[in-house]
Write an enzyme that holds these catalytic residues in place. Structure first.
Site, PDB file in Angstrom:
ATOM      1  N   VAL A 107       0.809  -1.231   0.000  1.00  0.00           N
ATOM      2  CA  VAL A 107       0.000   0.000   0.000  1.00  0.00           C
ATOM      3  C   VAL A 107       0.844   1.284   0.000  1.00  0.00           C
ATOM      4  CG1 VAL A 107      -2.062  -0.999   1.070  1.00  0.00           C
ATOM      5  CG2 VAL A 107      -0.242  -0.078   2.523  1.00  0.00           C
ATOM      6  N   LYS A 163       3.832   1.540   2.531  1.00  0.00           N
ATOM      7  CA  LYS A 163       4.453   1.698   3.858  1.00  0.00           C
ATOM      8  C   LYS A 163       5.886   2.216   3.746  1.00  0.00           C
ATOM      9  CE  LYS A 163       3.852  -2.651   4.775  1.00  0.00           C
ATOM     10  NZ  LYS A 163       3.086  -2.962   3.579  1.00  0.00           N
ATOM     11  N   THR A 164       6.663   1.581   2.862  1.00  0.00           N
ATOM     12  CA  THR A 164       8.075   1.963   2.742  1.00  0.00           C
ATOM     13  C   THR A 164       8.196   3.380   2.193  1.00  0.00           C
ATOM     14  OG1 THR A 164       8.689  -0.344   2.438  1.00  0.00           O
ATOM     15  CG2 THR A 164      10.300   1.289   1.724  1.00  0.00           C
ATOM     16  N   THR A 165       7.414   3.679   1.159  1.00  0.00           N
ATOM     17  CA  THR A 165       7.432   5.022   0.575  1.00  0.00           C
ATOM     18  C   THR A 165       7.105   6.063   1.646  1.00  0.00           C
ATOM     19  OG1 THR A 165       6.600   4.026  -1.464  1.00  0.00           O
ATOM     20  CG2 THR A 165       6.463   6.425  -1.300  1.00  0.00           C
ATOM     21  N   ASP A 207      10.780  -5.677   8.113  1.00  0.00           N
ATOM     22  CA  ASP A 207      10.149  -6.570   7.139  1.00  0.00           C
ATOM     23  C   ASP A 207      11.237  -7.506   6.613  1.00  0.00           C
ATOM     24  OD1 ASP A 207       8.917  -7.767   5.035  1.00  0.00           O
ATOM     25  OD2 ASP A 207       8.168  -5.912   4.122  1.00  0.00           O
TER      26      ASP A 207
HETATM   27  N1  ATP Z   1       1.112   7.346  -4.369  1.00  0.00           N
HETATM   28  C1  ATP Z   1       1.778   6.516  -5.171  1.00  0.00           C
HETATM   29  N2  ATP Z   1       1.731   6.671  -6.510  1.00  0.00           N
HETATM   30  C2  ATP Z   1       2.392   5.848  -7.321  1.00  0.00           C
HETATM   31  N3  ATP Z   1       3.135   4.802  -6.916  1.00  0.00           N
HETATM   32  C3  ATP Z   1       3.230   4.587  -5.591  1.00  0.00           C
HETATM   33  C4  ATP Z   1       2.566   5.430  -4.653  1.00  0.00           C
HETATM   34  N4  ATP Z   1       2.855   4.948  -3.403  1.00  0.00           N
HETATM   35  C5  ATP Z   1       3.647   3.880  -3.570  1.00  0.00           C
HETATM   36  N5  ATP Z   1       3.883   3.654  -4.880  1.00  0.00           N
HETATM   37  C6  ATP Z   1       4.660   2.559  -5.474  1.00  0.00           C
HETATM   38  O1  ATP Z   1       4.011   1.355  -5.096  1.00  0.00           O
HETATM   39  C7  ATP Z   1       4.957   0.333  -4.845  1.00  0.00           C
HETATM   40  C8  ATP Z   1       4.758  -0.183  -3.427  1.00  0.00           C
HETATM   41  O2  ATP Z   1       5.078   0.844  -2.506  1.00  0.00           O
HETATM   42  P1  ATP Z   1       5.856   0.544  -1.156  1.00  0.00           P
HETATM   43  O3  ATP Z   1       7.045  -0.312  -1.421  1.00  0.00           O
HETATM   44  O4  ATP Z   1       6.054   1.830  -0.466  1.00  0.00           O
HETATM   45  O5  ATP Z   1       4.743  -0.322  -0.424  1.00  0.00           O
HETATM   46  P2  ATP Z   1       4.890  -1.236   0.880  1.00  0.00           P
HETATM   47  O6  ATP Z   1       3.598  -1.114   1.597  1.00  0.00           O
HETATM   48  O7  ATP Z   1       6.124  -0.889   1.615  1.00  0.00           O
HETATM   49  O8  ATP Z   1       5.042  -2.680   0.238  1.00  0.00           O
HETATM   50  P3  ATP Z   1       5.479  -4.026   0.974  1.00  0.00           P
HETATM   51  O9  ATP Z   1       4.270  -4.503   1.731  1.00  0.00           O
HETATM   52  O10 ATP Z   1       5.841  -4.934  -0.157  1.00  0.00           O
HETATM   53  O11 ATP Z   1       6.631  -3.683   1.868  1.00  0.00           O
HETATM   54  C9  ATP Z   1       6.319   0.950  -5.059  1.00  0.00           C
HETATM   55  O12 ATP Z   1       6.735   0.625  -6.352  1.00  0.00           O
HETATM   56  C10 ATP Z   1       6.069   2.443  -4.924  1.00  0.00           C
HETATM   57  O13 ATP Z   1       6.980   3.178  -5.692  1.00  0.00           O
HETATM   58 MG    MG Z   2       7.741  -2.101   2.254  1.00  0.00          MG
END
Ligand code: ATP
Ligand code: MG
Length: 309
Positions: free
Chosen positions: A33, A35-37, A59
């Site tokens: 969703v 989280k990392t971003t 993670d």
């Molecule tokens: N608002 C946004 N618009 C476009 N792309 C996004 C947006 N937010 C996140 N992303 C993209 O979506 C993907 C997943 O984001 P992210 O890695 O932050 O999620 P996460 O919740 O940390 O995932 P995981 O559960 O696998 O750790 C990444 O490629 C990121 O660049």
């Molecule tokens: Mg992540």
């Protein structure tokens, strides 16, 4: 990612940035969703205000390295271009607190095995060990980029798990009194080895009690839920919020990510349908979480992780 981190955050997260006493900020939610971003962006913003910030990924499928395009390890490393933001990637299950280290293999097993026989204690001990290390370092704010929900909840319960396990062990020890000493002596555990295992347990218990108290203090700890406007994510957020409340962990910020805003769409039937669907869930978020800060972030044209900095 560096670009994304420099973008100003939605004003409602300003409260979080201005809350200077916050020491532990957890960022969690369903897989993928954002989280990392969000946690990287938050950490960069915090570093602009706070003395020394650390971002930790718990993670097992770490992605801080991908987000910052820099290799991180289990030791804190400065993020390129920053002077007061470090990152580390730990795997709570892999950082074993190895009780066999305290003495030679033959004598360590009895108490070591006894300790290990408490369910979840290995993972709990490893987490306590990470927290012990972090507590001794000079960071005034620590952001956790956590794994998807189930794992995160377990992580937050670990201090309680370990505290219960240790309390049991300590009461067993006082109940058994001299008998435990005799048994351990028979098993070949010398007084020194037993003493050092118990000293190690005492030390971890103190860290865990401290962390447990800090996690339950809303001036020190808060949990930021990240989600997207879809049914499963709304459902998971509610589960998370309830679980956090049951564990007395403060949560008052929800980031709703990947929202498609009207002006981004020119005549696409698919996009208009998605906007209607998202709007349904956004309304539900507004109803359910009127006491929360809801931070709404747009879906961008490009994924952030691959954006060249
Ligand atoms: N608002 C946004 N618009 C476009 N792309 C996004 C947006 N937010 C996140 N992303 C993209 O979506 C993907 C997943 O984001 P992210 O890695 O932050 O999620 P996460 O919740 O940390 O995932 P995981 O559960 O696998 O750790 C990444 O490629 C990121 O660049
Ligand atoms: Mg992540």
């Amino acid at each position: 990612m560096a670009d994304a981190g420099a973008e100003p955050l939605d004003p409602t997260l300003q409260d979080l940035l201005d809350h200077d006493s916050l020491k532990w900020i957890f960022v969690g939610g369903k897989g993928g969703v954002g989280k990392t971003t969000c946690s990287c962006s938050l950490a960069v913003q915090l570093a602009a205000r706070r003395q020394n910030v650390l971002i930790i990924s718990t993670d097992p499928a770490h992605n801080l390295s991908d987000a910052f395009k820099q290799k991180f390890t289990s030791a804190p490393t400065l993020v390129n271009g920053m002077t007061n933001l470090s990152a580390m990637e730990v795997d709570p299950q892999a950082t074993q607190t190895d009780f066999s280290r305290v003495d030679d293999a033959s004598s360590s097993s009895f108490l070591g095995d006894l300790v290990s026989s408490f369910p979840g204690i290995d993972e709990a001990m490893s987490f306590a060990e990470v927290m012990r290390q972090v507590q001794t370092m000079d960071y005034d704010c620590i952001v956790f980029d956590t794994a998807p929900t189930g794992h995160t909840l377990r992580l937050l319960q670990l201090p309680t798990t370990i505290q219960k396990g240790l309390d049991k062990l300590m009461s067993l020890r006082s109940m058994m009194g001299g008998a435990l000493d005799q048994i351990t002596a028979m098993m070949g555990v010398g007084g020194d080895a037993q003493g050092s295992i118990l000293a190690k347990l005492d030390e971890l218990k103190a860290v865990v009690e401290e962390v447990n108290t800090q996690f339950r203090d809303p001036d020190l700890t808060t949990f930021v839920c990240v989600c997207i406007p879809e049914f499963l994510s709304l459902y998971e957020t509610e589960r998370l919020v309830q679980e956090l409340a049951r564990n007395d962990i403060d949560t008052c910020n929800i980031i709703i990510n990947q929202i498609i805003f009207d002006d981004a769409v020119v005549g696409s039937k698919l996009m208009r349908a998605r906007i209607r669907m998202q709007q349904r869930y956004l309304d539900q978020f507004d109803d359910l979480y009127e006491d929360f800060h809801l931070v709404k972030l747009p879906l961008l044209e490009e994924e952030l992780a691959n954006k060249s900095s």
